[in-house]
Scaffold this motif. Structure first.
Motif, PDB file in Angstrom:
ATOM      1  N   UNK A 332       0.575  -1.313  -0.007  1.00  0.00           N
ATOM      2  CA  UNK A 332       0.056  -0.127   0.024  1.00  0.00           C
ATOM      3  C   UNK A 332       0.858   1.567   0.286  1.00  0.00           C
ATOM      4  N   UNK A 333       0.180   2.355  -0.811  1.00  0.00           N
ATOM      5  CA  UNK A 333       1.364   3.458  -1.306  1.00  0.00           C
ATOM      6  C   UNK A 333       1.527   3.911  -0.124  1.00  0.00           C
ATOM      7  N   UNK A 334       2.010   4.623   0.978  1.00  0.00           N
ATOM      8  CA  UNK A 334       2.262   5.179   1.990  1.00  0.00           C
ATOM      9  C   UNK A 334       2.673   6.525   1.974  1.00  0.00           C
ATOM     10  N   UNK A 335       2.163   7.465   2.731  1.00  0.00           N
ATOM     11  CA  UNK A 335       2.331   8.890   1.749  1.00  0.00           C
ATOM     12  C   UNK A 335       2.943   9.763   3.219  1.00  0.00           C
ATOM     13  N   UNK A 336       3.882  10.798   3.374  1.00  0.00           N
ATOM     14  CA  UNK A 336       4.287  11.719   4.366  1.00  0.00           C
ATOM     15  C   UNK A 336       5.134  11.022   5.008  1.00  0.00           C
ATOM     16  N   UNK A 337       6.113  10.372   4.056  1.00  0.00           N
ATOM     17  CA  UNK A 337       7.646   9.299   4.226  1.00  0.00           C
ATOM     18  C   UNK A 337       9.040  10.304   3.752  1.00  0.00           C
ATOM     19  N   UNK A 338       9.364  10.351   4.681  1.00  0.00           N
ATOM     20  CA  UNK A 338      10.572  11.253   4.269  1.00  0.00           C
ATOM     21  C   UNK A 338      11.535  10.760   3.935  1.00  0.00           C
ATOM     22  N   UNK A 339      13.008  11.457   2.343  1.00  0.00           N
ATOM     23  CA  UNK A 339      13.266  10.354   1.728  1.00  0.00           C
ATOM     24  C   UNK A 339      14.310  11.256   1.746  1.00  0.00           C
ATOM     25  N   UNK A 340      15.686   9.930   2.460  1.00  0.00           N
ATOM     26  CA  UNK A 340      16.638  10.866   1.783  1.00  0.00           C
ATOM     27  C   UNK A 340      17.539   9.979   0.797  1.00  0.00           C
ATOM     28  N   UNK A 341      18.329  10.745   0.542  1.00  0.00           N
ATOM     29  CA  UNK A 341      19.242  10.507  -0.568  1.00  0.00           C
ATOM     30  C   UNK A 341      21.066  10.648   0.225  1.00  0.00           C
ATOM     31  N   UNK A 342      22.266   9.680   0.443  1.00  0.00           N
ATOM     32  CA  UNK A 342      22.677  10.095   1.404  1.00  0.00           C
ATOM     33  C   UNK A 342      22.111  10.520   2.812  1.00  0.00           C
ATOM     34  N   UNK A 343      22.902  11.246   2.829  1.00  0.00           N
ATOM     35  CA  UNK A 343      22.225  11.889   4.299  1.00  0.00           C
ATOM     36  C   UNK A 343      21.557  12.893   4.186  1.00  0.00           C
TER      37      UNK A 343
END
Length: 590
Positions: A332-343
């Motif tokens: 199930x798709x999840x909104x409100x997720x913080x995504x990092x590339x490296x730091x």
């Protein structure tokens, strides 16, 4: 600083050296935070955060607010009014130093917001919710740098999310939209180095800043618009009201004002052998089951097992070309997720779980997805130059155990087409054959461990993946826990049943333990072959009325125990029926 196992040192973010040992509680489970023991050797009568880890303490500002004092102990009895709990508000720095200070108070081993000093967030007057006899939990206080692209959401707590809706043509201001449970509740324009503030009424306190977000930079270009946030603070609008005379467990509020709260025990407290005594909130006393009096205060914290976040995106990205990230949990798709590339935070997923970004640097990076209540997910990706080809590897099955034959597939990074004739290395050793026309090759794994698999071919960048080969073990999983009946009289047993299956690939034995209110009361051993299942049953009796929670194998159910009906009531009922029968017969005879 990791010391060993779950033991670490935490060091204050201050000029003066302060540090303390702590136990990590990030893994799912129940953890006990306890204070110094009172016994013949350690005659402890006072507990503060310095000898009771459960109480609130800010190591950066060296701020503590709570204390628990036994003023008199009569053998194994604390007489009424002789156990005194007190707490007082104190000022601590916001994590974003530019905001100054706010007032915090520990209450029953939890952190609460107490008020703002004057000139905080543009208010000339100070705010004290404690003066209004209410407390609000601090939900967020951090200064981690986060980037928001226009249209992306910054996930907050209590159902709130902040959207960077639009950046002005000069790249100086951003239009924010605040949503709660998906509905727009506020909006505002903020300049760079400015603050977005959302106010609400909390109890009798009006226009209290409950959300603050500091904008450090606003960026606009022909390709993308972005906003950089460096400071977030949020308190809960759901408050706890505290008044004089209120009872919390065995404690009663004797005084409350803007200067603090004091509670004392209403009745005497008996420290009986082996008892766990609920004092107030989550604070308890645990008494040793021994002839010598030994006890200590403690709180239990439970770290829940959240759903695992999964990141769906290409394994290889092209520098300068926009890519899409999809974050899901249980498909199930999840909104409100913080995504990092490296730091570096690149934003927060929309309601549909998607986020787009454009990589600009070539290299290998770890993409991480994080949201409160979920287990963080990560994925390794490569960013290559336009026109470059990289080998990508995938391994099946997803879970590999010793003795399995694995299939390794090699594809190109641009068209995802199979690559034939590639050399493949397992753990540094070349596999005899090359990949076939389908880009696949098979290999038997014989030893548990972590292995790197590489693929090479002229004209391509080398590809790499890492797999873990698990030891062949028995794995016991539990399901379908039942407690029957759901309500019984005191002294009447309930039947507890749970299904157990060995989902591993070898036979094994497991101890099935029955916990009632977190105490082990019974256990049984089961031996199962792979894929074999069985039902395990227990019978349990409680003699006191109340609600009891049963736990087996991580599953739990509750049932009610009611007071046992008095014996004389049954006799009285029989007597009434007998008298009625005699009168009826007499009437018929007459």
């Amino acid at each position: 600083i990791d010391i060993m196992g779950k033991l670490s040192f935490v060091v204050a973010d201050a000029n003066k050296l302060r540090f303390a040992p702590i136990v990590k509680t990030t893994e799912p489970g129940i953890y006990e935070l306890r204070g110094t023991v009172h016994d013949e050797k350690f005659d402890t009568f006072v507990w503060t955060p310095f000898n009771f880890e459960g109480f609130y303490y800010n190591i950066d500002d060296n701020v503590s607010t709570e204390s628990l004092v036994i003023e008199k102990l009569n053998d194994r009895t604390i007489d009424d009014k002789m156990l005194v709990y007190s707490t007082k508000p104190a000022r601590v720095e916001f994590e974003h130093k530019g905001w100054g200070n706010y007032e915090v108070v520990g209450f029953m081993a939890e952190k609460y917001f107490a008020g703002y000093p004057e000139n905080t967030f543009g208010n000339s007057k100070g705010v004290s919710v404690l003066s209004d006899r209410i407390l609000s939990k601090v939900l967020i206080d951090d200064d981690n740098k986060k980037s928001l692209f226009t249209g992306s959401l910054l996930a907050l707590e209590n159902g709130y999310s902040l959207k960077a809706a639009e950046v002005d043509v000069n790249g100086e201001k951003v239009l924010f939209e605040l949503y709660k449970d998906g509905k727009l509740v506020d909006s505002g324009v903020v300049s760079k180095n400015g603050d977005y503030i959302y106010k609400a009424d909390i109890g009798g306190a009006e226009n209290v800043p409950v959300i603050a977000v500091h904008v450090s930079t606003v960026f606009r270009s022909s390709e993308t618009d972005a906003v950089f946030v460096e400071g977030i603070f949020q308190i809960s609008e759901d408050y706890l009201r505290v008044s004089q005379g209120d009872s919390f467990g065995k404690m009663e509020v004797s005084s409350i004002s803007s200067s603090g709260i004091t509670m004392k025990n209403e009745d005497s407290i008996s420290l009986s052998k082996g008892d766990v005594i609920d004092l107030m909130g989550n604070v308890k006393f645990r008494v040793a089951d021994a002839s010598v009096l030994r006890f200590y205060p403690f709180v239990e914290i439970k770290t829940e097992t959240g759903d695992q976040l999964n990141i769906e995106m290409p394994d290889a990205l092209i520098a300068g070309r926009q890519a899409e990230i999809l974050v899901t949990a249980r498909n199930v798709s999840v909104g409100g997720v913080e995504v990092f590339v490296g730091t570096t935070s690149i934003g927060t997923t929309e309601y549909n779980g998607k986020l787009t970004f454009t990589p600009h640097r070539e290299g290998s990076f770890t993409v991480t997805a994080s949201r409160t209540g979920y287990v963080s997910g990560s994925k390794e990706v490569d960013v290559v130059a336009e026109g470059a080809q990289k080998l990508l590897l995938s391994v099946s099955p997803a879970t590999v155990r010793e003795g399995d034959q694995i299939s390794i597939k090699v594809t190109d990074s641009v068209d995802k087409q199979p690559v034939a004739g590639a050399d493949v290395y397992f753990g540094g050793k070349k596999i005899d054959k090359q990949t076939d026309a389908n880009g696949t090759i098979s290999h038997w794994v014989t030893t548990p461990g972590t292995y790197t698999i590489n693929a090479t071919k002229t004209g391509y960048e080398e590809g790499e993946t890492v797999i873990e080969v698990l030891e062949s073990v028995a794995q016991f999983t539990f399901s379908d826990l039942t407690v029957e009946p759901a309500s019984v009289e005191a002294g009447t047993p309930v039947k507890i049943r749970v299904n157990v299956v060995n989902s591993g690939n070898v036979a094994g034995e497991s101890k099935v333990e029955l916990l009632v209110n977190n105490k082990s009361v019974d256990s049984k051993n089961v031996t199962l072959s792979p894929s074999e299942s069985t039902a395990v049953e227990f019978s349990h009796t409680e003699d006191k009325a109340g609600t009891y929670t049963v736990e087996v194998g991580g599953l739990n159910k509750s049932y009610e125990v009611t007071e046992k009906a008095p014996f004389f009531s049954g006799i009285a009922t029989l007597g009434i029926l007998a008298t009625a029968f005699v009168l009826l017969r007499k009437r018929r005879t007459d």
